[in-house]
Structure formats: structure tokens, C-alpha cells
Scaffold this motif. Structure first.
Motif, PDB file in Angstrom:
ATOM      1  N   LYS A 167     -12.576  39.253  -4.474  1.00  0.00           N
ATOM      2  CA  LYS A 167     -13.162  39.269  -3.132  1.00  0.00           C
ATOM      3  C   LYS A 167     -12.121  39.427  -2.011  1.00  0.00           C
ATOM      4  CE  LYS A 167     -17.312  36.775  -4.521  1.00  0.00           C
ATOM      5  NZ  LYS A 167     -18.017  35.488  -4.612  1.00  0.00           N
ATOM      6  N   PRO A 168     -10.945  38.815  -2.126  1.00  0.00           N
ATOM      7  CA  PRO A 168      -9.940  39.065  -1.076  1.00  0.00           C
ATOM      8  C   PRO A 168      -9.550  40.538  -0.976  1.00  0.00           C
ATOM      9  CG  PRO A 168      -9.327  37.159  -2.399  1.00  0.00           C
ATOM     10  CD  PRO A 168     -10.478  37.805  -3.095  1.00  0.00           C
ATOM     11  N   ILE A 169      -9.547  41.242  -2.112  1.00  0.00           N
ATOM     12  CA  ILE A 169      -9.210  42.669  -2.108  1.00  0.00           C
ATOM     13  C   ILE A 169     -10.308  43.466  -1.410  1.00  0.00           C
ATOM     14  CG2 ILE A 169      -8.689  44.656  -3.556  1.00  0.00           C
ATOM     15  CD1 ILE A 169      -6.588  42.381  -3.581  1.00  0.00           C
ATOM     16  N   THR A 170     -11.569  43.155  -1.722  1.00  0.00           N
ATOM     17  CA  THR A 170     -12.684  43.824  -1.050  1.00  0.00           C
ATOM     18  C   THR A 170     -12.598  43.622   0.462  1.00  0.00           C
ATOM     19  OG1 THR A 170     -14.103  43.478  -2.980  1.00  0.00           O
ATOM     20  CG2 THR A 170     -15.200  43.963  -0.894  1.00  0.00           C
ATOM     21  N   GLY A 171     -12.295  42.379   0.862  1.00  0.00           N
ATOM     22  CA  GLY A 171     -12.166  42.081   2.285  1.00  0.00           C
ATOM     23  C   GLY A 171     -11.026  42.833   2.934  1.00  0.00           C
ATOM     24  N   LEU A 172      -9.876  42.901   2.263  1.00  0.00           N
ATOM     25  CA  LEU A 172      -8.720  43.617   2.814  1.00  0.00           C
ATOM     26  C   LEU A 172      -9.022  45.096   3.008  1.00  0.00           C
ATOM     27  CD1 LEU A 172      -5.479  42.259   1.087  1.00  0.00           C
ATOM     28  CD2 LEU A 172      -6.109  42.136   3.496  1.00  0.00           C
ATOM     29  N   ILE A 173      -9.688  45.708   2.017  1.00  0.00           N
ATOM     30  CA  ILE A 173     -10.002  47.136   2.145  1.00  0.00           C
ATOM     31  C   ILE A 173     -10.953  47.368   3.314  1.00  0.00           C
ATOM     32  CG2 ILE A 173     -11.087  49.099   1.000  1.00  0.00           C
ATOM     33  CD1 ILE A 173     -10.057  48.020  -1.653  1.00  0.00           C
ATOM     34  N   GLY A 174     -11.941  46.482   3.467  1.00  0.00           N
ATOM     35  CA  GLY A 174     -12.857  46.609   4.606  1.00  0.00           C
ATOM     36  C   GLY A 174     -12.123  46.507   5.932  1.00  0.00           C
ATOM     37  N   LEU A 175     -11.175  45.588   6.023  1.00  0.00           N
ATOM     38  CA  LEU A 175     -10.372  45.447   7.246  1.00  0.00           C
ATOM     39  C   LEU A 175      -9.476  46.660   7.461  1.00  0.00           C
ATOM     40  CD1 LEU A 175      -9.352  41.699   6.784  1.00  0.00           C
ATOM     41  CD2 LEU A 175     -10.812  42.578   8.619  1.00  0.00           C
ATOM     42  N   GLU A 176      -8.859  47.142   6.380  1.00  0.00           N
ATOM     43  CA  GLU A 176      -7.965  48.297   6.475  1.00  0.00           C
ATOM     44  C   GLU A 176      -8.724  49.551   6.890  1.00  0.00           C
ATOM     45  OE1 GLU A 176      -4.204  50.373   5.915  1.00  0.00           O
ATOM     46  OE2 GLU A 176      -4.703  48.264   6.097  1.00  0.00           O
ATOM     47  N   MET A 177      -9.933  49.701   6.351  1.00  0.00           N
ATOM     48  CA  MET A 177     -10.755  50.859   6.709  1.00  0.00           C
ATOM     49  C   MET A 177     -11.318  50.763   8.125  1.00  0.00           C
ATOM     50  SD  MET A 177     -13.060  51.742   3.354  1.00  0.00           S
ATOM     51  CE  MET A 177     -12.454  52.743   2.002  1.00  0.00           C
ATOM     52  N   GLY A 178     -11.346  49.561   8.660  1.00  0.00           N
ATOM     53  CA  GLY A 178     -11.881  49.370   9.999  1.00  0.00           C
ATOM     54  C   GLY A 178     -13.384  49.240  10.051  1.00  0.00           C
ATOM     55  N   VAL A 179     -14.028  48.999   8.909  1.00  0.00           N
ATOM     56  CA  VAL A 179     -15.493  48.871   8.904  1.00  0.00           C
ATOM     57  C   VAL A 179     -15.926  47.440   9.226  1.00  0.00           C
ATOM     58  CG1 VAL A 179     -15.782  50.788   7.294  1.00  0.00           C
ATOM     59  CG2 VAL A 179     -15.577  48.453   6.394  1.00  0.00           C
ATOM     60  N   ILE A 180     -14.986  46.487   9.140  1.00  0.00           N
ATOM     61  CA  ILE A 180     -15.259  45.116   9.565  1.00  0.00           C
ATOM     62  C   ILE A 180     -14.057  44.620  10.355  1.00  0.00           C
ATOM     63  CG2 ILE A 180     -16.748  44.608   7.568  1.00  0.00           C
ATOM     64  CD1 ILE A 180     -14.390  42.896   6.454  1.00  0.00           C
ATOM     65  N   THR A 181     -14.243  43.517  11.053  1.00  0.00           N
ATOM     66  CA  THR A 181     -13.176  42.792  11.741  1.00  0.00           C
ATOM     67  C   THR A 181     -13.132  41.389  11.152  1.00  0.00           C
ATOM     68  OG1 THR A 181     -14.634  41.940  13.454  1.00  0.00           O
ATOM     69  CG2 THR A 181     -13.607  44.112  13.841  1.00  0.00           C
ATOM     70  N   PRO A 182     -12.084  40.619  11.450  1.00  0.00           N
ATOM     71  CA  PRO A 182     -12.039  39.245  10.930  1.00  0.00           C
ATOM     72  C   PRO A 182     -13.251  38.415  11.328  1.00  0.00           C
ATOM     73  CG  PRO A 182      -9.876  39.877  11.745  1.00  0.00           C
ATOM     74  CD  PRO A 182     -10.810  40.977  12.130  1.00  0.00           C
ATOM     75  N   SER A 183     -13.906  38.755  12.440  1.00  0.00           N
ATOM     76  CA  SER A 183     -15.048  37.961  12.900  1.00  0.00           C
ATOM     77  C   SER A 183     -16.381  38.457  12.356  1.00  0.00           C
ATOM     78  CB  SER A 183     -15.105  37.963  14.434  1.00  0.00           C
ATOM     79  OG  SER A 183     -15.267  39.291  14.919  1.00  0.00           O
ATOM     80  N   PHE A 184     -16.340  39.524  11.546  1.00  0.00           N
ATOM     81  CA  PHE A 184     -17.591  40.066  11.027  1.00  0.00           C
ATOM     82  C   PHE A 184     -18.299  39.027  10.153  1.00  0.00           C
ATOM     83  CE2 PHE A 184     -19.847  42.051   7.475  1.00  0.00           C
ATOM     84  CZ  PHE A 184     -20.799  42.799   8.161  1.00  0.00           C
ATOM     85  N   GLY A 185     -19.589  38.859  10.377  1.00  0.00           N
ATOM     86  CA  GLY A 185     -20.385  37.925   9.592  1.00  0.00           C
ATOM     87  C   GLY A 185     -21.596  38.593   8.989  1.00  0.00           C
ATOM     88  N   PHE A 186     -22.188  37.924   8.000  1.00  0.00           N
ATOM     89  CA  PHE A 186     -23.375  38.441   7.329  1.00  0.00           C
ATOM     90  C   PHE A 186     -24.357  37.297   7.148  1.00  0.00           C
ATOM     91  CE2 PHE A 186     -25.828  39.495   3.488  1.00  0.00           C
ATOM     92  CZ  PHE A 186     -26.358  40.719   3.882  1.00  0.00           C
ATOM     93  N   ASN A 187     -25.595  37.547   7.476  1.00  0.00           N
ATOM     94  CA  ASN A 187     -26.613  36.507   7.405  1.00  0.00           C
ATOM     95  C   ASN A 187     -27.146  36.402   5.976  1.00  0.00           C
ATOM     96  OD1 ASN A 187     -28.396  34.524   8.152  1.00  0.00           O
ATOM     97  ND2 ASN A 187     -29.949  35.948   8.938  1.00  0.00           N
ATOM     98  N   CYS A 188     -26.427  35.677   5.162  1.00  0.00           N
ATOM     99  CA  CYS A 188     -26.811  35.494   3.759  1.00  0.00           C
ATOM    100  C   CYS A 188     -27.727  34.285   3.644  1.00  0.00           C
ATOM    101  CB  CYS A 188     -25.572  35.289   2.891  1.00  0.00           C
ATOM    102  SG  CYS A 188     -25.934  34.846   1.182  1.00  0.00           S
ATOM    103  N   LEU A 189     -28.913  34.518   3.148  1.00  0.00           N
ATOM    104  CA  LEU A 189     -29.896  33.429   2.995  1.00  0.00           C
ATOM    105  C   LEU A 189     -30.143  33.138   1.517  1.00  0.00           C
ATOM    106  CD1 LEU A 189     -32.419  34.549   5.776  1.00  0.00           C
ATOM    107  CD2 LEU A 189     -30.629  32.805   5.918  1.00  0.00           C
ATOM    108  N   GLY A 190     -29.031  33.085   0.783  1.00  0.00           N
ATOM    109  CA  GLY A 190     -29.160  32.750  -0.643  1.00  0.00           C
ATOM    110  C   GLY A 190     -29.188  33.943  -1.558  1.00  0.00           C
ATOM    111  N   GLY A 191     -28.921  35.133  -1.016  1.00  0.00           N
ATOM    112  CA  GLY A 191     -28.897  36.300  -1.883  1.00  0.00           C
ATOM    113  C   GLY A 191     -28.803  37.585  -1.090  1.00  0.00           C
ATOM    114  N   TYR A 192     -28.716  38.704  -1.825  1.00  0.00           N
ATOM    115  CA  TYR A 192     -28.581  40.024  -1.204  1.00  0.00           C
ATOM    116  C   TYR A 192     -29.781  40.875  -1.609  1.00  0.00           C
ATOM    117  CZ  TYR A 192     -26.255  44.191   0.612  1.00  0.00           C
ATOM    118  OH  TYR A 192     -25.927  45.308   1.350  1.00  0.00           O
ATOM    119  N   GLY A 193     -30.513  41.359  -0.616  1.00  0.00           N
ATOM    120  CA  GLY A 193     -31.725  42.103  -0.904  1.00  0.00           C
ATOM    121  C   GLY A 193     -31.813  43.444  -0.231  1.00  0.00           C
TER     122      GLY A 193
END
Length: 654
Positions: free
Chosen positions: A321-347
């Protein structure tokens, strides 16, 4: 004849005269002035004796020899000189019969001819050597004892990366490239590990001694006082980054377990320890019983010859997961403050994939998502990365994503300085096309964002990924050898080069680092905490499936932990995988923490002793596997074990 041809005729005559003069002068020099060749020609009774050099010694980072040489002897034969000898007594000493005796003589003639020496019995046991030495007059002039330095391993560890030496094969001797022209039948060569990679450095150079023989073919001393002898030159020594105390402790912690440990110094890329469990005492593959022991190790159910640290590809699980996060940051598709509303799963892919957390705000930014190990967050980051509009389609986005993975050392060999490293598996477009018949999108392999699916990584690659995060974006190719005594070449240059793979801001990197710190201080890796040291890490549980009787069965999960310490100015990065052991907190976390504490503080705190003892005693092998394995009985007969156990007791008592 034309007058015009006269100068040409004279020129030709002068050339012929000059060539004849040169030949005459050279013959006069060789036959009258230079005595070397005449002496060798006259000395029909000259014995050419090979002097084998000592191979280079291998030292750990603190100057302790972890691989050195011991003196053993070969019995060599010159078939043309085997006259009337006590064959029955020689066979009795060697434990062979008359038929085997004659077979070896014939083999020697086929290999090297009747008048050249060949090995008749290699690496004699001390008992054989003692009996032969006191009775050699009964077997001369045809037989002779020749000193042969062989390898010994005082600590009884490191078998999978040190490697072993074996007699060079006829196929290598016939290699048309000429790469092995310096070798002869009966010579030994590095077969695996560091012995193979650094063979040209370790081998040294053979010497030759010419001995005069009398009319009974008995040696009578050096020819011309050694004028024609050449001195054997010892091989050069290797200095490793390895910490032998860490290696001994790591191998002992993995006893009774299947898996791997890789520890690296992030600041240099030097390997501090590499364990493939279960392992074996490398002394088993040295000396007169090498072939017999190798056959036993080769068929053992625990696969001790298989170096899981560089050859086994595991699903990394949440450690990815840290690698996935780093690539997202490197690509610029997320920022450190990016959040996701996870309600117990991904749908968001038409099917609901459950997450372990449902409390509000547990994935409000990347730091919290790492601390809580939110599956949904990292699946979504993966999808954002490959679906980003700037790539021009998911196929190009997937190619870009795997390009980042490759830059971080996944999907290909890192280039460690031991052979047989595997590259692992990543979901490149070719693999995706094969699996999904060219019809796929970002939902097809969304699980790779959380470390499952089309991913297979080696423990070495995971440890190297921790080096990248510890160094805030760069790494050095992992390697064992830091320096070579007396060597000024650039053979080690590639291990000194820095590889920059991420260019994100310090703020972005710190969000990942702090998330890994939170995992240790308040998350699933609290057992990795070390007093007075800030540890960063990530646990993982990888699904383990196997085909049994034609069906895919789910087996007990693998336990993983990756991390580094201290947080700032890190000194050690580590990856631990214990197969079929369930939750990471049970084995991988405490094993990694004990090793990090030992390396950073040179001791293990009193409060951790119960954990240490439990890890030393624990076994995760199935009773069936352990019952079939002969490894424990093999290891118990070798002298390296005693020294290793003594060092282990010293480590524990500190």
C-alpha cells in the motif's frame, strides 16, 4: 634477364638471407645461450606438480571471517607410473574394490592421458589421509598426495548466498568462448552464490613446481633450484556489508519456519542479513561428503537449496500500500490530503469488496489510510492512477503505472551480486491482455492497489522498496560486497550509483513516512516498537492458494512485515515473510523488531527476552513436512553449528 629485374632479384635475395639469419640466430640463442629449454628437454624425469592457491577469504562488515580455507588433500595418479603397487591395501584405505580402482585409472587416462596427473580420490577424509601418508612408499611412484585448500564456514550460516565450490565440469572446460581456459580437469570453481559471482576475484592463480625424479621415478628435489617454478598467488579477499551476528540470529529465528528475511542498509544498499528458511549449514557442501550431502539437500521436502529471498514471489498484501500511495502522489492524481469515504468496503466497480474498517474518517488522508490499512482507499488510488485522463486511455495509464513499479525495482531483477535472482510479476499490459483477452479496465485488477491480484514480489524487492521510502525517493542496488582487498577496478561501481525513482515533495513523502510510523505506534505493528527509536513499518497478510488434487484450495495466509528505523537518518530497512503462519503480528512483526533492535542497539532489551525466546522455539512447519525433512539431522553433525550457537548465546546474553 632485363636489367630492370636485377634490383628486384637482389631485394628478394636479401629478404631470404635476412630471414635465414634470424632463424639461425634464434636457434643459436635457444640451444647455446638460453639453457631453460635445453634443461627441460634433457630432464625426461621431471615431475610437474601443481600448487593450488588459497581462495580469497570472505569477511563481514566488522572484519570477522565468515568463509575461510582449510587444508585437505587429493590423491592424484600418473597412470604411466603405476607399476607394482599394493593395490589391495590402497583399495582398503579408500573403501573401494579392484573394479572401481581400474575404472578410475581408465577414467584418468581418458581425461588427461597416461603421463599427466589426474585426481584419483578427492578431498580425503582425515582418517584416509593419515593412513595414506604413513604408507605412501607402497604406492609410489604412481600416486601422490596434493594439498587442496577447501572452504570452511566457522559460523555455519549464509549457505544460500555464500554458495559453494565444486569440480569444474567437462562441458565448461570445452566452452568455445575460452572463458575457462585457465582451468584444468580436477580444478574447483565457484558453483553458486558469491563464490560464482566473484570467481575471477577469489580463485587466485595456480603455481607450478618442477621436481627431478631418479630412475625409479622418485622425487629428488627441485629442478635447477626452482628456477622454472611459478608461485601460486592467493585469491583476493571480499569485504561484505553483512553483519554476521544479525545473520546468525536471523537464521536461528527462522528455524522451524518457512520464509525469508532481508535486511539492507538504506544508505549504501549493503545487505546486512539475508535468510532463507529453512537453511542449512554450508559445511555440508564442503569436503569429502559434499556430493552425498548435496543429494540429500536436493530432495529434502523443505527445499533448503531454494533461496526464497530472491527466488520466491509472494503477493505482498498490505505491505504494498505505501507503494500504491507513492505512485499516486508521484503521478499527481492525489495529494497528501486526499481522502476517500470508505464505509466498510469498495463498491465503485459493480461489486462490493469489503474493508476491515467502517468508522468515519479512517481514510480521510493518505496518512490515516496507511495507519488504518484501508483496502478501499488504495484500490481507488490505483484506479485514479491508471484512469487519469492525461494518459489517453487505461491501457497507456496501466503502462505508465507499471513503469513506475519497474523504476522502484519491481517486475525485474534488481541486480544483486549473487546469481539466480528472479524478477517477480507485475500487471503490465501484456499480462493483462493475456488474462482478460484484451478486454479489461481499471476494475479488472483493482486488487493490485492493496497488494493482491497480478502481483508477485520477492522479499529482496520489498526490502528495497523500504529503502526507497526511508531515503525519500532513491536506492542503491542491493549488494553483499562493499570492497575487494587490493582491487582498484570498477567492478563494484554500479553498486555505488544512486537511483532516484521519486521526485515528490518532502511534504508528500512525509505523509507516507508518518503513516508508517502510525502503524507502529497505534496500528497493527505495535509489537515492532523499540524504546527510544522511531520505527516505521507496515504489516501484511497475503492470501495463499495452491492447487490440490486439481482444485484451488485456500491455505493458511502468509505473514509479512516491512519497515525501517530510525525514521530519520535510517540505518536498517527490513522485510520478513513467514509462510503459512497467519496474522503478521504473530511472527513477522516480532522477528523484524528483534533484528532491528539488535542491529541498532547491539542488544535485546530484557522486556523483549520472552518474545525472543518464543520466536526461537516456535515452528510453523506442518507436522508432515517436518517429519519428512532430514535437515535437522544433517545440520547437527557439522562443526559450524557449534560456533554459531556460541555466538547466538553471546547475542542473547548481552
Amino acid at each position: 634477364m632485363s636489367v630492370y629485374n636485377q634490383p628486384r632479384k637482389r631485394i628478394i635475395q636479401l629478404i631470404i638471407l635476412g630471414m635465414v639469419s634470424l632463424i639461425v640466430v634464434r636457434l643459436f640463442f635457444l640451444q647455446v645461450i638460453e639453457t631453460k629449454y635445453s634443461k627441460l628437454a634433457d630432464a625426461n624425469a621431471v615431475l610437474k606438480k601443481v600448487i593450488y592457491p588459497s581462495r580469497g577469504i570472505i569477511y563481514d562488515r566488522n572484519g570477522r571471517s565468515i568463509l575461510r580455507n582449510e587444508a585437505m588433500y587429493d590423491l592424484v595418479v600418473t597412470p604411466s607410473n603405476v607399476k607394482k603397487i599394493d593395490t589391495a591395501y590402497l583399495c582398503d584405505i579408500l573403501g573401494i574394490d579392484g573394479e572401481e580402482f581400474h575404472k578410475r585409472i581408465v577414467d584418468a587416462i581418458v581425461r588427461n592421458g597416461r603421463v599427466r596427473q589426474s585426481v584419483f580420490a578427492s578431498l580425503l577424509t582425515p582418517e584416509m589421509y593419515g593412513r595414506l601418508q604413513e604408507s605412501m612408499h607402497r604406492f609410489q611412484p604412481g600416486f601422490e598426495l596434493v594439498l587442496r585448500p577447501v572452504r570452511s564456514y566457522p559460523y555455519g550460516v549464509g549457505a544460500n548466498f555464500l554458495g559453494y565450490i565444486s569440480e569444474i565440469s567437462p562441458q565448461l572446460l570445452k566452452d568455445p568462448s575460452g572463458a575457462y581456459s585457465a582451468y584444468h580437469q580436477g580444478d574447483y570453481i565457484g558453483a553458486t552464490g558469491l563464490e560464482k559471482t566473484y570467481e575471477s576475484i577469489l580463485m587466485g592463480q595456480r603455481g607450478i613446481q618442477y621436481l627431478m625424479k631418479d630412475n625409479l621415478n622418485r622425487p629428488q628435489g627441485s629442478l635447477e633450484n626452482g628456477e622454472f617454478d611459478t608461485v601460486a598467488i592467493a585469491g583476493k579477499n571480499l569485504r561484505l556489508a553483512l553483519d554476521i551476528e544479525l545473520q546468525v540470529l536471523g537464521e536461528r529465528l527462522m528455524r522451524g519456519k518457512v520464509g525469508s528475511i532481508v535486511a539492507i542498509d538504506p544508505q549504501t544498499g549493503g545487505i546486512l542479513a539475508m535468510v532463507s528458511g529453512p537453511s542449512f549449514d554450508p559445511n555440508l557442501l564442503s569436503g569429502s561428503f559434499r556430493a552425498k550431502n548435496f543429494n540429500k539437500l536436493y530432495v529434502d521436502t523443505t527445499k533448503p537449496l531454494y533461496n526464497r529471498a530472491i527466488q520466491a514471489a509472494y503477493p505482498p498484501g498490505s505491505t504494498f500500500k505505501p507503494i500504491t500511495g507513492l505512485i499516486g502522489l508521484e503521478m499527481g492524481v492525489i495529494t497528501p490530503s486526499f481522502g476517500f469515504n470508505c464505509l466498510g468496503g469498495y463498491g465503485l466497480c459493480g461489486r462490493f469488496s469489503r474493508c476491515l474498517h467502517s468508522n468515519f474518517g479512517h481514510a480521510a488522508n493518505i496518512r490515516l489510510a496507511l495507519a488504518n490499512s484501508c483496502n478501499s482507499y488504495f484500490m481507488h488510488v490505483y484506479r485514479l492512477s491508471v484512469d487519469a485522463g492525461k494518459w489517453g486511455g487505461v491501457m497507456k495509464g496501466q503502462a505508465k503505472w507499471t513503469e513506475y513499479l519497474e523504476a522502484m525495482g519491481f517486475g525485474h531483477r534488481l541486480g544483486i551480486d549473487i546469481p539466480s535472482e528472479l524478477g517477480g510479476i507485475i500487471p503490465d499490459t501484456a499480462r493483462m491482455n493475456r488474462r482478460y483477452n484484451n478486454l479489461w479496465n481499471s476494475c479488472s485488477e483493482m486488487y493490485v492497489g492493496m497488494g493482491q491480484g497480478l502481483l508477485g514480489v520477492t522479499p529482496l524487492q520489498l526490502a528495497n522498496a523500504m529503502c526507497i521510502i526511508a531515503n525519500r525517493g532513491h536506492y542503491y542496488i542491493p549488494h553483499f560486497v562493499e570492497s575487494i582487498d587490493g582491487d582498484n577496478s570498477d567492478i563494484l561501481h554500479k553498486y555505488k550509483e544512486q537511483h532516484q525513482v521519486a521526485h515528490i515533495s518532502d511534504e508528500a513523502f512525509n505523509s507516507v513516512v508518518l503513516g508508517l510510523e502510525d502503524v507502529v505506534t497505534q496500528g497493527t505493528a505495535r509489537g515492532a516498537a523499540i524504546d527510544g527509536i522511531i520505527v516505521c513499518g507496515k504489516t501484511g497478510t497475503a492470501e495463499n492458494k495452491a492447487r490440490i488434487n486439481g482444485k484451488i484450495e485456500k491455505l493458511k495466509d502468509h505473514s509479512l512485515f516491512v519497515g525501517f528505523a530510525p525514521r530519520d537518518n535510517p540505518k536498517i530497512a527490513i522485510a520478513v515473510i513467514v509462510e503459512n503462519s497467519g496474522f503478521s503480528t504473530t511472527y513477522a512483526v516480532p522477528i523484524a523488531s528483534i533484528l532491528m533492535e539488535k542491529y541498532l542497539t547491539d542488544s535485546i532489551s530484557a522486556k523483549r527476552r520472552p518474545v525472543l525466546q518464543r520466536m526461537l522455539e516456535a515452528t510453523t512447519m506442518s507436522p508432515e513436512m517436518k517429519a519428512k525433512s532430514k535437515l535437522d539431522s544433517l545440520n547437527s553433525v557439522n562443526y559450524g553449528v557449534t560456533v554459531g550457537e556460541d555466538l547466538l548465546n553471546k547475542i542473547i546474553s548481552k
